[in-house]
Design an enzyme around this catalytic site. Structure first.
Site, mmCIF file in Angstrom:
data_model
loop_
_atom_site.group_PDB
_atom_site.id
_atom_site.type_symbol
_atom_site.label_atom_id
_atom_site.label_comp_id
_atom_site.label_asym_id
_atom_site.label_seq_id
_atom_site.Cartn_x
_atom_site.Cartn_y
_atom_site.Cartn_z
ATOM 1 N N SER A 29 2.521 -9.138 -37.977
ATOM 2 C CA SER A 29 3.916 -9.618 -38.049
ATOM 3 C C SER A 29 4.610 -9.062 -39.294
ATOM 4 O O SER A 29 5.767 -8.614 -39.238
ATOM 5 C CB SER A 29 3.940 -11.143 -38.111
ATOM 6 O OG SER A 29 3.458 -11.678 -36.907
ATOM 7 N N GLY A 101 5.558 -7.018 -27.966
ATOM 8 C CA GLY A 101 6.694 -7.922 -27.837
ATOM 9 C C GLY A 101 7.442 -8.046 -29.149
ATOM 10 O O GLY A 101 8.677 -8.030 -29.179
ATOM 11 N N ARG A 129 7.245 -8.742 -19.473
ATOM 12 C CA ARG A 129 7.554 -9.917 -20.307
ATOM 13 C C ARG A 129 9.059 -10.186 -20.369
ATOM 14 O O ARG A 129 9.872 -9.273 -20.275
ATOM 15 C CB ARG A 129 6.954 -9.707 -21.710
ATOM 16 C CG ARG A 129 5.439 -9.635 -21.614
ATOM 17 C CD ARG A 129 4.788 -9.273 -22.932
ATOM 18 N NE ARG A 129 4.934 -10.327 -23.923
ATOM 19 C CZ ARG A 129 4.494 -10.209 -25.176
ATOM 20 N NH1 ARG A 129 3.920 -9.086 -25.587
ATOM 21 N NH2 ARG A 129 4.627 -11.209 -26.015
ATOM 22 N N SER A 174 9.740 -19.780 -30.809
ATOM 23 C CA SER A 174 9.502 -18.331 -30.831
ATOM 24 C C SER A 174 10.048 -17.698 -32.103
ATOM 25 O O SER A 174 11.264 -17.644 -32.319
ATOM 26 C CB SER A 174 10.157 -17.656 -29.627
ATOM 27 O OG SER A 174 10.098 -16.250 -29.801
ATOM 28 N N GLN A 176 9.854 -14.599 -32.617
ATOM 29 C CA GLN A 176 10.471 -13.325 -32.238
ATOM 30 C C GLN A 176 11.945 -13.523 -31.925
ATOM 31 O O GLN A 176 12.789 -12.726 -32.337
ATOM 32 C CB GLN A 176 9.732 -12.719 -31.037
ATOM 33 C CG GLN A 176 8.319 -12.287 -31.398
ATOM 34 C CD GLN A 176 7.535 -11.744 -30.207
ATOM 35 O OE1 GLN A 176 8.081 -11.530 -29.141
ATOM 36 N NE2 GLN A 176 6.242 -11.530 -30.410
ATOM 37 N N ASP A 326 -1.443 -17.409 -31.371
ATOM 38 C CA ASP A 326 -2.225 -16.254 -30.903
ATOM 39 C C ASP A 326 -3.736 -16.505 -30.963
ATOM 40 O O ASP A 326 -4.520 -15.652 -30.537
ATOM 41 C CB ASP A 326 -1.887 -15.012 -31.736
ATOM 42 C CG ASP A 326 -0.454 -14.546 -31.503
ATOM 43 O OD1 ASP A 326 0.136 -14.908 -30.463
ATOM 44 O OD2 ASP A 326 0.066 -13.828 -32.375
ATOM 45 N N ARG A 357 -2.049 -15.845 -20.791
ATOM 46 C CA ARG A 357 -3.318 -16.088 -21.501
ATOM 47 C C ARG A 357 -4.036 -17.354 -21.034
ATOM 48 O O ARG A 357 -5.257 -17.450 -21.191
ATOM 49 C CB ARG A 357 -3.084 -16.133 -23.018
ATOM 50 C CG ARG A 357 -2.816 -14.760 -23.585
ATOM 51 C CD ARG A 357 -2.576 -14.738 -25.074
ATOM 52 N NE ARG A 357 -2.492 -13.342 -25.501
ATOM 53 C CZ ARG A 357 -2.004 -12.950 -26.665
ATOM 54 N NH1 ARG A 357 -1.549 -13.839 -27.547
ATOM 55 N NH2 ARG A 357 -1.974 -11.664 -26.979
ATOM 56 N N ARG A 402 -6.135 -9.674 -27.220
ATOM 57 C CA ARG A 402 -6.798 -10.921 -27.674
ATOM 58 C C ARG A 402 -7.769 -11.452 -26.618
ATOM 59 O O ARG A 402 -8.774 -12.081 -26.946
ATOM 60 C CB ARG A 402 -5.768 -11.972 -28.086
ATOM 61 C CG ARG A 402 -4.877 -11.453 -29.205
ATOM 62 C CD ARG A 402 -4.336 -12.509 -30.116
ATOM 63 N NE ARG A 402 -3.281 -11.924 -30.949
ATOM 64 C CZ ARG A 402 -3.477 -11.277 -32.096
ATOM 65 N NH1 ARG A 402 -4.676 -11.154 -32.607
ATOM 66 N NH2 ARG A 402 -2.457 -10.761 -32.773
HETATM 67 O O1 LIG Z 1 7.226 -12.920 -34.718
HETATM 68 C C1 LIG Z 1 6.078 -12.459 -34.604
HETATM 69 O O2 LIG Z 1 5.632 -11.566 -35.365
HETATM 70 C C2 LIG Z 1 5.210 -13.007 -33.537
HETATM 71 C C3 LIG Z 1 5.568 -14.172 -32.912
HETATM 72 C C4 LIG Z 1 4.778 -14.784 -31.838
HETATM 73 O O3 LIG Z 1 5.441 -14.548 -30.604
HETATM 74 P P1 LIG Z 1 6.608 -15.512 -30.042
HETATM 75 O O4 LIG Z 1 7.766 -15.450 -30.914
HETATM 76 O O5 LIG Z 1 6.907 -14.941 -28.665
HETATM 77 O O6 LIG Z 1 5.977 -16.871 -29.983
HETATM 78 C C5 LIG Z 1 3.377 -14.224 -31.748
HETATM 79 O O7 LIG Z 1 2.769 -14.604 -30.538
HETATM 80 C C6 LIG Z 1 3.346 -12.733 -31.907
HETATM 81 O O8 LIG Z 1 2.028 -12.248 -31.910
HETATM 82 C C7 LIG Z 1 3.954 -12.310 -33.215
HETATM 83 C C1 LIG Z 2 1.558 -12.034 -28.687
HETATM 84 C C2 LIG Z 2 1.179 -11.023 -29.456
HETATM 85 O O1 LIG Z 2 1.943 -9.936 -29.801
HETATM 86 P P1 LIG Z 2 3.341 -9.426 -29.263
HETATM 87 O O2 LIG Z 2 4.122 -10.584 -28.732
HETATM 88 O O3 LIG Z 2 3.967 -8.760 -30.445
HETATM 89 O O4 LIG Z 2 3.052 -8.411 -28.178
HETATM 90 C C3 LIG Z 2 -0.175 -11.040 -30.079
HETATM 91 O O5 LIG Z 2 -0.427 -10.143 -30.912
HETATM 92 O O6 LIG Z 2 -1.023 -11.888 -29.764
#
Ligand SMILES: O=C(O)C1=C[C@@H](OP(=O)(O)O)[C@@H](O)[C@H](O)C1
Ligand SMILES: C=C(OP(=O)(O)O)C(=O)O
EC number: 2.5.1.19
Length: 449
Positions: A29, A101, A129, A174, A176, A326, A357, A402
């Site tokens: 991250s 993602g 996704r 989230s 993200q 995660d 998952r 994972r």
């Molecule tokens: O902001 C980030 O770096 C992340 C947020 C998480 O996702 P979500 O925001 O979809 O929960 C996590 O699962 C991902 O591996 C990394």
């Molecule tokens: C959910 C994950 O990553 P991302 O959403 O960035 O693909 C992860 O690394 O477990």
């Protein structure tokens, strides 16, 4: 080419005690954010400990495509010469974010308030996704998205020529989505406000502040209210990336499962928005000690000393889910070797990761002879004790790193070997997994090699 190359299978076999020091790579991250914020800054950002996994390399390439100069000087040692907030240029190629993602959602946010257009795609996993969770709030700034695939990639984003600031309540936990909105808010005039009901990882907020943005965070009755002043001048920084707690979870759980193991995992981030797994393991009875707690690169870190421990199943508090989101796959694998039942609730978000998952773990554990039950937002695993898991299955990883690593850890204690059909995606987040685990004594091998 992005992605992880041709599929190859790997097998894990019952192993003797794991021992030694496991130096896991840099946090994924923080690595993505260091590159993106470096690209949005004026001057030079120097990064040490950058994760050189495919996900992050794809983000580095994307930052070059938007006009930043990104250079590798040595292992983990990178620099970015940024173009400043609002300075992205229109990329000539399609932006391929591979399996990531985080990469695609944060980059869409970072370009959404600049008057340029970009097309994004990914691998077969990423293209399934949901992206509407990001393009919906980005539309409020004035950005437009075009996709023929119901909110999925490939997708073209037309950045807002005259962005307006936004007040947005994130509808799901989230980081993200939160981060995409904050990064978009950087190039909007005035204040952008993001409200999250449950706290999620806070690296974007911490790092924005570190790069010179004015950002405040308040805990209120409606949740965490994050306010960002738009159009700051960000300045390049030195970023020391701590080791990734999500990667650390694999050797940690493996050592807890394999009898007589004793390992040290140094310098792992203990950011409270990320460390739920370690609390959970301790509640299950793990001999897991956080040694030498200290601060490195603005993040709390500690050395993890882990010894084999007979574990008991627990109910994981759902309010802890975001801080270990995660880590549920590896926890589910570990729970199969505990005494009693482990219940994981409030984990619906797991259904929209690299794979579904909950489903991938449920099917894989069943194939290994473990009793499970699942609902839309929960997974329950009936533990079979330290050496009670039958194994002897080939598990489908569905392009999910994972899932692959979780079953390779379980294979170290199962009665019969566990094979994963595709271990290629492990390189997206933890390219050294195989050698690191083998150096600890794990019997993990590539098939036909
Ligand atoms: O902001 C980030 O770096 C992340 C947020 C998480 O996702 P979500 O925001 O979809 O929960 C996590 O699962 C991902 O591996 C990394
Ligand atoms: C959910 C994950 O990553 P991302 O959403 O960035 O693909 C992860 O690394 O477990």
């Amino acid at each position: 080419m992005s992605g992880h190359g041709p599929a190859f299978s790997m097998t894990a076999r019952k192993s003797g005690p794991l021992s030694g020091v496991a130096e896991v790579p840099g946090d994924k991250s923080i690595s993505h954010r260091a590159l993106i914020l470096g690209a949005l800054s004026i001057g030079k950002t120097s990064i040490t400990g950058l994760l050189e996994g495919q996900d992050v390399l794809d983000t580095a390439k994307a930052m070059q495509a938007f006009g930043a100069e990104v250079t590798q000087h040595g292992p983990g040692d990178w620099s970015v010469h940024g173009v400043g907030v609002g300075g992205f240029s229109e990329p000539e190629q399609v932006i391929d974010c591979g399996n990531s993602g985080t990469g695609v959602r944060l980059i869409m946010g970072a370009m959404a308030t600049t008057d340029i257009t970009a097309t994004f795609t990914g691998d077969a996993s990423l293209n399934k996704r949901p992206m509407g969770r990001v393009t919906d709030p980005l539309a409020l700034f004035g950005a437009q998205s075009h996709t023929r695939r119901g909110g999925r990639l490939p997708l073209t984003l037309i950045g807002a020529a005259q962005p307006v600031p936004v007040r947005y309540r994130v509808p799901m936990p989230s980081a993200q989505v939160k981060s995409a909105v904050l990064l978009a808010g950087l190039n909007a005039p005035g204040q952008t406000v993001v409200i999250e009901q449950e706290p999620t990882r806070d690296h974007t907020e911490r790092m924005l502040r570190g790069f010179g943005a004015v950002i405040t965070v308040e805990d209120t009755d409606e949740g965490r209210v994050i306010t960002l002043n738009g159009q700051p001048e960000l300045e390049g920084q030195n970023v020391a990336v701590p080791r990734d707690p999500s990667s650390a979870a694999f050797p940690v759980c493996a050592a807890l499962m394999v009898q007589n193991s004793d390992i040290l995992v140094p310098g792992v981030s203990q950011n409270p928005t990320r460390n739920g797994i370690f609390t959970t393991l301790q509640e299950m009875g793990a001999d897991l000690v956080l040694e030498n707690p200290r601060e490195e690169g603005g993040e709390p870190v500690a050395d993890l000393r882990v010894r084999f421990s007979p574990l008991r199943g627990i109910e994981v508090p759902p309010e802890r889910a975001a801080s270990m989101i995660d880590e549920y796959p590896v926890l589910a694998a570990l729970a199969a070797t505990a005494e009693g039942v482990t219940v994981m609730r409030g984990i619906k978000e797991l259904r929209v990761k690299e794979s579904d998952r909950i489903d991938a773990m449920a099917r894989g554990l069943e194939a290994c002879g473990v009793r499970i039950s699942e609902t839309e937002d929960s997974l329950t695993v009936h533990g079979m004790g330290s050496d009670g898991v039958p194994g002897g299955a080939t598990v489908q990883t569905h392009l999910d790193h994972r899932i692959a690593m979780s079953f390779l850890c379980l294979g170290l204690v199962a009665q019969k070997p566990i094979k994963v059909d595709d271990a290629g995606p492990i390189a997206t987040s933890f390219p050294s997994f195989e050698t690191l685990m083998r150096d600890l004594g794990a019997r993990i091998t590539r098939d036909n090699s």
